[in-house]
Design an enzyme around this catalytic site. Structure first.
Site, PDB file in Angstrom:
ATOM      1  N   TYR A   1      41.591 -53.298  39.389  1.00  0.00           N
ATOM      2  CA  TYR A   1      40.010 -53.850  39.521  1.00  0.00           C
ATOM      3  C   TYR A   1      40.005 -54.675  40.650  1.00  0.00           C
ATOM      4  O   TYR A   1      38.713 -54.336  41.359  1.00  0.00           O
ATOM      5  CB  TYR A   1      39.648 -54.369  38.157  1.00  0.00           C
ATOM      6  CG  TYR A   1      38.334 -54.896  38.259  1.00  0.00           C
ATOM      7  CD1 TYR A   1      37.300 -53.985  38.268  1.00  0.00           C
ATOM      8  CD2 TYR A   1      38.070 -56.162  38.169  1.00  0.00           C
ATOM      9  CE1 TYR A   1      35.757 -54.527  38.678  1.00  0.00           C
ATOM     10  CE2 TYR A   1      36.852 -56.807  38.201  1.00  0.00           C
ATOM     11  CZ  TYR A   1      35.738 -56.238  38.192  1.00  0.00           C
ATOM     12  OH  TYR A   1      34.586 -56.404  38.405  1.00  0.00           O
TER      13      TYR A   1
ATOM     14  N   ARG B   1      34.853 -52.139  47.718  1.00  0.00           N
ATOM     15  CA  ARG B   1      33.655 -52.418  47.417  1.00  0.00           C
ATOM     16  C   ARG B   1      33.004 -53.230  48.299  1.00  0.00           C
ATOM     17  O   ARG B   1      31.773 -53.160  48.978  1.00  0.00           O
ATOM     18  CB  ARG B   1      33.127 -52.326  46.158  1.00  0.00           C
ATOM     19  CG  ARG B   1      31.823 -52.546  45.738  1.00  0.00           C
ATOM     20  CD  ARG B   1      31.528 -52.457  44.215  1.00  0.00           C
ATOM     21  NE  ARG B   1      32.157 -53.618  43.305  1.00  0.00           N
ATOM     22  CZ  ARG B   1      31.980 -53.763  42.203  1.00  0.00           C
ATOM     23  NH1 ARG B   1      31.148 -52.987  41.562  1.00  0.00           N
ATOM     24  NH2 ARG B   1      32.433 -54.845  41.458  1.00  0.00           N
TER      25      ARG B   1
ATOM     26  N   TYR C   1      31.480 -65.355  42.020  1.00  0.00           N
ATOM     27  CA  TYR C   1      32.883 -65.520  40.954  1.00  0.00           C
ATOM     28  C   TYR C   1      34.176 -66.333  41.881  1.00  0.00           C
ATOM     29  O   TYR C   1      33.988 -65.807  43.172  1.00  0.00           O
ATOM     30  CB  TYR C   1      33.479 -64.372  40.285  1.00  0.00           C
ATOM     31  CG  TYR C   1      32.914 -63.785  39.113  1.00  0.00           C
ATOM     32  CD1 TYR C   1      31.923 -64.479  38.458  1.00  0.00           C
ATOM     33  CD2 TYR C   1      33.303 -62.498  38.620  1.00  0.00           C
ATOM     34  CE1 TYR C   1      31.357 -64.013  37.220  1.00  0.00           C
ATOM     35  CE2 TYR C   1      32.573 -61.934  37.605  1.00  0.00           C
ATOM     36  CZ  TYR C   1      31.662 -62.637  36.644  1.00  0.00           C
ATOM     37  OH  TYR C   1      31.239 -62.054  35.796  1.00  0.00           O
TER      38      TYR C   1
ATOM     39  N   ARG D   1      22.984 -58.879  37.764  1.00  0.00           N
ATOM     40  CA  ARG D   1      23.317 -58.560  36.338  1.00  0.00           C
ATOM     41  C   ARG D   1      22.153 -57.583  35.873  1.00  0.00           C
ATOM     42  O   ARG D   1      22.247 -56.919  34.981  1.00  0.00           O
ATOM     43  CB  ARG D   1      22.835 -59.901  35.929  1.00  0.00           C
ATOM     44  CG  ARG D   1      23.744 -61.028  36.165  1.00  0.00           C
ATOM     45  CD  ARG D   1      25.203 -60.749  35.566  1.00  0.00           C
ATOM     46  NE  ARG D   1      26.285 -61.775  35.836  1.00  0.00           N
ATOM     47  CZ  ARG D   1      27.265 -61.531  35.597  1.00  0.00           C
ATOM     48  NH1 ARG D   1      28.008 -60.599  35.204  1.00  0.00           N
ATOM     49  NH2 ARG D   1      28.340 -62.468  35.968  1.00  0.00           N
TER      50      ARG D   1
ATOM     51  N   GLU E   1      31.938 -54.329  26.222  1.00  0.00           N
ATOM     52  CA  GLU E   1      30.882 -54.229  27.383  1.00  0.00           C
ATOM     53  C   GLU E   1      29.825 -53.499  26.744  1.00  0.00           C
ATOM     54  O   GLU E   1      30.064 -52.436  26.417  1.00  0.00           O
ATOM     55  CB  GLU E   1      31.682 -54.118  28.517  1.00  0.00           C
ATOM     56  CG  GLU E   1      30.655 -54.160  29.864  1.00  0.00           C
ATOM     57  CD  GLU E   1      31.225 -54.209  30.980  1.00  0.00           C
ATOM     58  OE1 GLU E   1      32.377 -54.850  31.299  1.00  0.00           O
ATOM     59  OE2 GLU E   1      30.931 -53.577  31.646  1.00  0.00           O
TER      60      GLU E   1
HETATM   61  C1  3EB Z   1      31.308 -59.204  34.293  1.00  0.00           C
HETATM   62  O1  3EB Z   1      30.384 -59.609  33.931  1.00  0.00           O
HETATM   63  C2  3EB Z   1      31.944 -57.987  33.375  1.00  0.00           C
HETATM   64  O2  3EB Z   1      32.529 -54.730  38.732  1.00  0.00           O
HETATM   65  O3  3EB Z   1      30.948 -53.369  38.880  1.00  0.00           O
HETATM   66  C3  3EB Z   1      30.326 -55.962  34.461  1.00  0.00           C
HETATM   67  C4  3EB Z   1      29.578 -54.966  35.174  1.00  0.00           C
HETATM   68  C5  3EB Z   1      31.672 -56.182  35.063  1.00  0.00           C
HETATM   69  C6  3EB Z   1      29.737 -54.596  36.370  1.00  0.00           C
HETATM   70  C7  3EB Z   1      31.380 -54.305  38.283  1.00  0.00           C
HETATM   71  C8  3EB Z   1      32.083 -55.541  36.196  1.00  0.00           C
HETATM   72  C9  3EB Z   1      31.041 -54.807  36.815  1.00  0.00           C
HETATM   73  O4  3EB Z   1      32.154 -59.524  35.343  1.00  0.00           O
HETATM   74  C10 3EB Z   1      32.520 -56.950  34.254  1.00  0.00           C
END
Ligand code: 3EB
Length: 341
Positions: free
Chosen positions: A153, A160, A213, A226, A332
């Site tokens: 990942y 990306r 992050y 989001r 999720e």
């Molecule tokens: C998160 O909130 C959970 O890598 O495109 C959620 C939505 C998550 C999209 C992405 C990852 C992705 O980090 C994981």
């Protein structure tokens, strides 16, 4: 000369284990389950198959009118056009585009992901659809390490992020997205984009933006918003990214029940933030959701809890058993919220 054209966005419809209804003439059909993964274009439709077990889930993509707009009378007369170019299957009609790629598995994903991502975004721009408002990313063995000891990942996230960088996409302009595992194979990515309307990004006050992050989750942060909102005169649509049990940047909750409760609370918090900006969304409801669950034993508990919290039309909250991008996450949820004005 000006004429009014219909402002439209793409929305999904789900069907289990039945052949695609070509009668509804979708722009695209994503099959979750099949032996041979890939993207092909036939009969004016993009067909994407993701590896996985039967029974197959079919996700078809349809234009939905959200308003009218006075504008140069072009989009209304742009007929459906589909094709496959340098590995990208695409289909557009009026002001909406669907585009997708499948890459075979690689010992290291970063380079292949960057290359294909750049092609996908460049193709969207060249076809005249620069406003990408939602993307989906599915990758095999998402929580396993690649041969250099980096989790796949995170390897994917690097490619990306480098593609968005190379194409000059600002962090605050990133689309909403989902990132989820596949039982086998490489990387499947698809997007929906608009000719003229830019989605409005909404962040979640209970979560750090994913693109901020800290490095402990990977050398490059995940590139997504989001949620994105597409506002029309008659309807407003919110595209909710994959949402899990994360507060700030930390995974929280050890049991399924804890993670479910926090996931639901996190979706409510995103909704509240979106409603501040778009009060019309208060009257909205989820027209569809997609539920991802790591362990088959948790399937019925997740379905029941989400159905109670966010009732959807019958059959429009399908569940996939899949790995989630952090090994400790059990569930999720993504969705599409629609408000009629
Ligand atoms: C998160 O909130 C959970 O890598 O495109 C959620 C939505 C998550 C999209 C992405 C990852 C992705 O980090 C994981």
């Amino acid at each position: 000369m000006t004429s009014s054209f219909k402002r439209r966005v793409l929305v999904p419809h789900y069907a289990r284990g039945t052949p695609v209804e070509t009668a509804h003439n979708p722009l695209a059909c994503v099959r979750y389950g099949g032996d041979e993964a890939g993207v092909e274009v036939a009969q004016g439709c993009v067909f994407m198959t993701l590896p996985g077990p039967s029974p197959v889930l079919y996700e078809t993509w349809h234009p939905m009118q959200i308003g009218e707009q006075q504008a140069e009378g072009t989009a209304s007369i742009i007929p459906r056009m589909a094709g496959k170019e340098s590995g990208i299957g695409w289909n557009c009609e009026g002001d909406v585009l669907f585009a997708a790629f499948w890459v075979q598995d690689q010992p290291e994903l970063c380079d292949a992901v960057q290359t294909h991502y750049e092609r996908l975004i460049t193709l969207s721009r060249q076809k005249g659809f620069p406003h990408i408002y939602r993307m989906w990313n599915y990758l095999g063995a998402i929580n396993q390490d690649n041969e250099y000891g980096e989790e796949r990942y995170r390897d994917f996230c690097r490619g990306r992020a480098q593609a968005f960088d190379a194409l000059g996409v600002e962090l605050t302009a990133l689309p909403a997205a989902t990132g989820i595992g596949l039982p086998a194979g490489g990387v499947a990515v698809y997007l929906i984009a608009h000719r003229v309307m830019q989605g409005v990004n909404v962040e979640n006050p209970s979560q750090l933006p994913a693109y901020h992050y800290p490095p402990r989750y990977g050398r490059r942060s995940p590139s997504f918003a989001r949620a994105t909102v597409m506002e029309g005169e008659s309807q407003t649509v919110l595209y909710l990214s994959g949402t899990a049990s994360i507060r700030g940047h930390e995974s929280v909750g050890h049991t399924l029940d804890e993670q479910l409760a926090i996931t639901i609370e996190t979706i409510h918090s995103l909704r509240a933030a979106a409603e501040k900006r778009f009060p019309c969304l208060q009257a909205g409801r989820f027209e569809s959701m997609k539920l991802y669950v790591r362990h088959p034993k948790d399937v019925s508990a997740v379905q029941a809890a989400i159905e109670r919290a966010f009732p959807c039309p019958a059959g429009q909250a399908p569940l996939l058993v899949a790995d989630i991008c952090r090994a400790e996450l059990l569930v999720e949820v993504e969705g599409i919220l629609l408000a009629r004005h």
